[in-house]
Design a protein around this motif. Structure first.
Motif, PDB file in Angstrom:
ATOM      1  N   VAL A   1     -28.813  -5.702  42.895  1.00 52.68           N
ATOM      2  CA  VAL A   1     -27.707  -6.125  42.030  1.00 52.68           C
ATOM      3  C   VAL A   1     -28.212  -7.027  40.912  1.00 52.68           C
TER       4      VAL A   1
ATOM      5  N   LYS B   1     -21.635   2.298  47.681  1.00 58.29           N
ATOM      6  CA  LYS B   1     -20.672   1.332  47.137  1.00 58.29           C
ATOM      7  C   LYS B   1     -19.591   2.073  46.355  1.00 58.29           C
TER       8      LYS B   1
ATOM      9  N   VAL C   1     -26.883  -9.574  37.983  1.00 57.59           N
ATOM     10  CA  VAL C   1     -25.714 -10.353  37.574  1.00 57.59           C
ATOM     11  C   VAL C   1     -25.985 -10.944  36.196  1.00 57.59           C
TER      12      VAL C   1
ATOM     13  N   LYS D   1     -28.012 -15.983  49.465  1.00 59.86           N
ATOM     14  CA  LYS D   1     -28.739 -14.771  49.088  1.00 59.86           C
ATOM     15  C   LYS D   1     -29.914 -15.032  48.162  1.00 59.86           C
TER      16      LYS D   1
ATOM     17  N   LEU E   1     -16.699  -7.951  47.571  1.00 60.96           N
ATOM     18  CA  LEU E   1     -17.922  -7.594  46.846  1.00 60.96           C
ATOM     19  C   LEU E   1     -18.565  -6.362  47.450  1.00 60.96           C
ATOM     20  N   GLU E   2     -18.648  -6.334  48.764  1.00 56.21           N
ATOM     21  CA  GLU E   2     -19.294  -5.184  49.402  1.00 56.21           C
ATOM     22  C   GLU E   2     -18.925  -5.137  50.871  1.00 56.21           C
TER      23      GLU E   2
ATOM     24  N   VAL F   1     -21.675  -7.254  36.162  1.00 54.80           N
ATOM     25  CA  VAL F   1     -22.831  -7.014  37.034  1.00 54.80           C
ATOM     26  C   VAL F   1     -23.091  -5.509  37.100  1.00 54.80           C
TER      27      VAL F   1
ATOM     28  N   GLU G   1     -18.930 -17.242  47.884  1.00 58.26           N
ATOM     29  CA  GLU G   1     -18.976 -16.066  48.750  1.00 58.26           C
ATOM     30  C   GLU G   1     -18.813 -16.448  50.215  1.00 58.26           C
TER      31      GLU G   1
ATOM     32  N   MET H   1     -15.771 -12.749  47.749  1.00 54.39           N
ATOM     33  CA  MET H   1     -15.858 -13.906  46.867  1.00 54.39           C
ATOM     34  C   MET H   1     -14.477 -14.551  46.871  1.00 54.39           C
TER      35      MET H   1
ATOM     36  N   ASN I   1     -32.416 -12.197  44.266  1.00 54.47           N
ATOM     37  CA  ASN I   1     -31.553 -11.881  45.396  1.00 54.47           C
ATOM     38  C   ASN I   1     -32.416 -11.413  46.558  1.00 54.47           C
TER      39      ASN I   1
ATOM     40  N   LYS J   1     -24.750  -2.654  39.731  1.00 55.00           N
ATOM     41  CA  LYS J   1     -25.295  -2.440  41.072  1.00 55.00           C
ATOM     42  C   LYS J   1     -25.471  -0.964  41.391  1.00 55.00           C
TER      43      LYS J   1
ATOM     44  N   GLU K   1     -19.391  -3.873  37.256  1.00 52.33           N
ATOM     45  CA  GLU K   1     -18.215  -4.634  37.694  1.00 52.33           C
ATOM     46  C   GLU K   1     -18.100  -5.916  36.889  1.00 52.33           C
ATOM     47  N   GLU K   2     -16.886  -6.366  36.700  1.00 51.15           N
ATOM     48  CA  GLU K   2     -16.720  -7.699  36.103  1.00 51.15           C
ATOM     49  C   GLU K   2     -17.410  -8.711  37.019  1.00 51.15           C
ATOM     50  N   ARG K   3     -18.007  -9.744  36.429  1.00 47.41           N
ATOM     51  CA  ARG K   3     -18.633 -10.791  37.241  1.00 47.41           C
ATOM     52  C   ARG K   3     -17.569 -11.765  37.702  1.00 47.41           C
ATOM     53  N   LEU K   4     -17.471 -11.918  39.008  1.00 45.62           N
ATOM     54  CA  LEU K   4     -16.470 -12.819  39.570  1.00 45.62           C
ATOM     55  C   LEU K   4     -17.054 -14.209  39.692  1.00 45.62           C
TER      56      LEU K   4
HETATM   57  P1  AMP Z   1     -23.602  -6.791  47.029  1.00 42.00           P
HETATM   58  O1  AMP Z   1     -24.822  -6.068  47.521  1.00 42.00           O
HETATM   59  O2  AMP Z   1     -22.601  -5.953  46.351  1.00 42.00           O
HETATM   60  O3  AMP Z   1     -23.021  -7.773  48.014  1.00 42.00           O
HETATM   61  O4  AMP Z   1     -24.197  -7.791  45.913  1.00 42.00           O
HETATM   62  C1  AMP Z   1     -25.206  -8.704  46.223  1.00 42.00           C
HETATM   63  C2  AMP Z   1     -24.864 -10.020  45.592  1.00 42.00           C
HETATM   64  O5  AMP Z   1     -24.665  -9.866  44.205  1.00 42.00           O
HETATM   65  C3  AMP Z   1     -23.565 -10.607  46.097  1.00 42.00           C
HETATM   66  O6  AMP Z   1     -23.709 -11.291  47.279  1.00 42.00           O
HETATM   67  C4  AMP Z   1     -23.181 -11.501  44.954  1.00 42.00           C
HETATM   68  O7  AMP Z   1     -23.924 -12.697  44.995  1.00 42.00           O
HETATM   69  C5  AMP Z   1     -23.621 -10.711  43.749  1.00 42.00           C
HETATM   70  N1  AMP Z   1     -22.501  -9.893  43.247  1.00 42.00           N
HETATM   71  C6  AMP Z   1     -22.181  -8.611  43.570  1.00 42.00           C
HETATM   72  N2  AMP Z   1     -21.075  -8.200  42.931  1.00 42.00           N
HETATM   73  C7  AMP Z   1     -20.668  -9.240  42.168  1.00 42.00           C
HETATM   74  C8  AMP Z   1     -19.562  -9.435  41.252  1.00 42.00           C
HETATM   75  N3  AMP Z   1     -18.683  -8.464  40.976  1.00 42.00           N
HETATM   76  N4  AMP Z   1     -19.461 -10.647  40.660  1.00 42.00           N
HETATM   77  C9  AMP Z   1     -20.359 -11.639  40.911  1.00 42.00           C
HETATM   78  N5  AMP Z   1     -21.405 -11.506  41.759  1.00 42.00           N
HETATM   79  C10 AMP Z   1     -21.559 -10.323  42.378  1.00 42.00           C
END
Ligand code: AMP
Ligand code: GLY
Length: 468
Positions: free
Chosen positions: A155, A104, A157, A214, A285-286, A143, A192, A276, A224, A145, A185-188
């Motif tokens: 991850v 990431k 949150v 998820k 996000l990823e 968050v 999604e 998101m 998750n 990760k 990371e800031e929480r958005l």
């Molecule tokens: P990722 O593996 O980065 O997709 O993260 C898994 C899950 O964590 C995502 O599908 C989101 O639900 C949550 N997540 C990851 N990054 C953020 C973020 N910056 N803000 C809010 N939720 C996040």
């Protein structure tokens, strides 16, 4: 045409089934014997799918015309490189380009280097002191990760997985001291969506947008998971997702492919953006370097026209005929049957009786995941997702209802999320986005900036598009 499928989950069963519908012979390399793939595979071997030498040797011995890699771990370990070196056209990036998913850190820094601004504010601390400074620097929820592969489960949150910043700091430091990289990371705030595209030298070809669920439990509670289910809408958008937002997300994918290419990284495979939709538009996000699981099952169900084997071979060889990238205009809902306790403390070994033929006669498709046959119509679950059921209709809630109706053919120790694709759940998500985008919406308590990591968070700006 003879195609190798690497991997043995429900996503790979769905990939194999789409190849089979295109009259291709399917050969399987996986750790487990997937009962669905076994039912039609021309050949199948138990090999470690992350072992490049073993997979390439099997593919050569089987004289396959092409290969498609399902899961992320073989991509991260260089299986696509080994297959290409053996002269086999392969759908899936090589190890270096697959870092878009397996690191990431790489993904975030690539986008920053190339000025692709659809990112949350993030910090990648190098020391435990930097973790403390980063945590103190967030003026809203954040968050944590791990940078590496965690099957969607690493991850944390704030407000969901932890409350106190110091808990998160401890978690982040534990990743660092074990030698891993970690992102804060800031929480958005938003909804999604997953946008997948076939990517090859001739272009980026998007698939229908899908929303994944998820969290393990209904109402998006619980841990998750890799994904409990997913839905897609008839027009290939989502109830809360206008076409402009999808197009902006697609532009992020296209610019990312350009950035990879500019750094000398060729990409022939599937690129999956997890976004998101926020008040500022779609924020990344990823990335994943493969079909989502379950999202791939939604789109593969809709791919019935044209020739899937020819499409995959085109991706692998660098040139896609756009006429082959066509998905039917129908809604789909996937629900995974999982072992009780999945997402937290799954109980392995439960048996489930399933009349797959009766389900298929009723309409929905059955894709097997991590299960073992133990008798006619009886399977044993492991601790992973067991069976994916996919329903199709013109409206999402009808597709969901079809999956629910199929549950009369299933008995035993399993659980699932009944709320996926219900009218109530869809209304809740649409309302969530409507509130975020409403003119004069109260500025979010979260810093919704999509600024570069070291820029100060910008103040909330008005929404840039409206829901229709
Ligand atoms: P990722 O593996 O980065 O997709 O993260 C898994 C899950 O964590 C995502 O599908 C989101 O639900 C949550 N997540 C990851 N990054 C953020 C973020 N910056 N803000 C809010 N939720 C996040
Ligand atoms: N459903 C999310 C993933 O495939 O990683």
């Amino acid at each position: 045409m003879r195609f190798l499928v690497v991997g043995g989950g429900a996503r790979e069963h769905a990939i194999g089934a789409a190849l089979q519908r295109a009259q291709a012979e399917v050969v399987v390399a996986s750790a487990n014997a997937n009962p669905g793939l076994e039912s039609f595979a021309a050949a199948s071997a138990r090999i470690d799918p992350t072992d490049p030498t073993a997979v390439a040797a099997f593919a050569r011995a089987q004289r396959v015309d092409g290969a498609v890699i399902g899961p992320e771990a073989p991509l991260a370990s260089g299986v696509a490189d080994a297959l290409r070196a053996a002269g086999i056209p392969t759908v899936g990036p090589g190890r270096d380009a697959a870092r878009i998913e397996s690191s990431k850190q790489f993904a975030r820094e690539l986008l920053t280097r190339h000025g692709i601004d659809a990112q949350p504010r993030y910090v990648i601390p190098a020391t435990v002191e930097e973790v403390d400074r980063a945590v103190a620097g967030f003026d809203g929820p954040f968050v944590v990760k791990p940078s590496g592969l965690t099957a969607g489960k690493g991850v944390w949150v704030q407000g969901v997985d932890f409350t106190e910043p110091k808990e998160a700091a401890t978690y982040a430091k534990s990743i660092l001291v074990q030698g891993g990289a970690v992102l804060l990371e800031e929480r958005l705030d938003g909804e999604e969506f997953s946008l997948m595209a076939f990517v090859t030298d001739s272009g980026v070809y998007p698939m229908p947008v899908v929303q994944d669920f998820k969290r393990a439990q209904e109402g998006d509670r619980g841990g998750n998971t890799g994904g409990m289910g997913s839905y897609s809408q008839r027009d290939h958008l989502l109830p809360f997702l206008p076409a402009e937002a999808r197009d902006r997300a697609l532009s992020v994918l296209e610019r990312t492919v350009g950035a990879l290419r500019a750094e000398g990284l060729a990409y022939r495979g599937i690129l999956y953006g997890g976004f998101m939709l926020t008040a500022r538009g779609p924020v990344l996000l990823e990335y994943n370097a493969r079909f989502g699981d379950p999202e791939g099952i939604n789109v593969l169900t809709l791919y019935e026209e044209g020739n899937f084997a020819e499409l995959l071979l085109g991706v692998a060889n660098g040139r896609v005929d756009p006429n082959l990238v066509r998905f039917r205009l129908r809604a789909t809902v996937v629900k995974y049957l999982v072992p009780p306790g999945y997402g937290d403390r799954p109980r392995a070994g439960g048996t489930v009786e399933i009349d797959a033929a009766a389900i298929e006669r009723a309409g929905p498709h059955v894709y097997f995941g991590s299960v073992e046959p133990v008798g006619p119509g009886r399977i044993r679950f492991s601790t992973s997702r067991g069976v994916a059921l996919v329903g199709e209709a013109s409206a999402i809630h009808e597709a969901g209802a079809r999956v629910e109706a199929a549950l009369r053919f299933v008995r035993g120790e399993y659980t699932l999320r009944h709320d996926i694709g219900t009218k109530e759940d869809l209304a809740r998500r649409t309302e969530h986005v409507r509130r975020l985008l409403a003119p004069g919406a109260k500025p979010s308590p979260l810093p919704l900036s999509v600024a570069a990591p070291d820029a100060p968070p910008s103040s909330a700006s008005p929404p840039e598009f409206q829901l229709h």
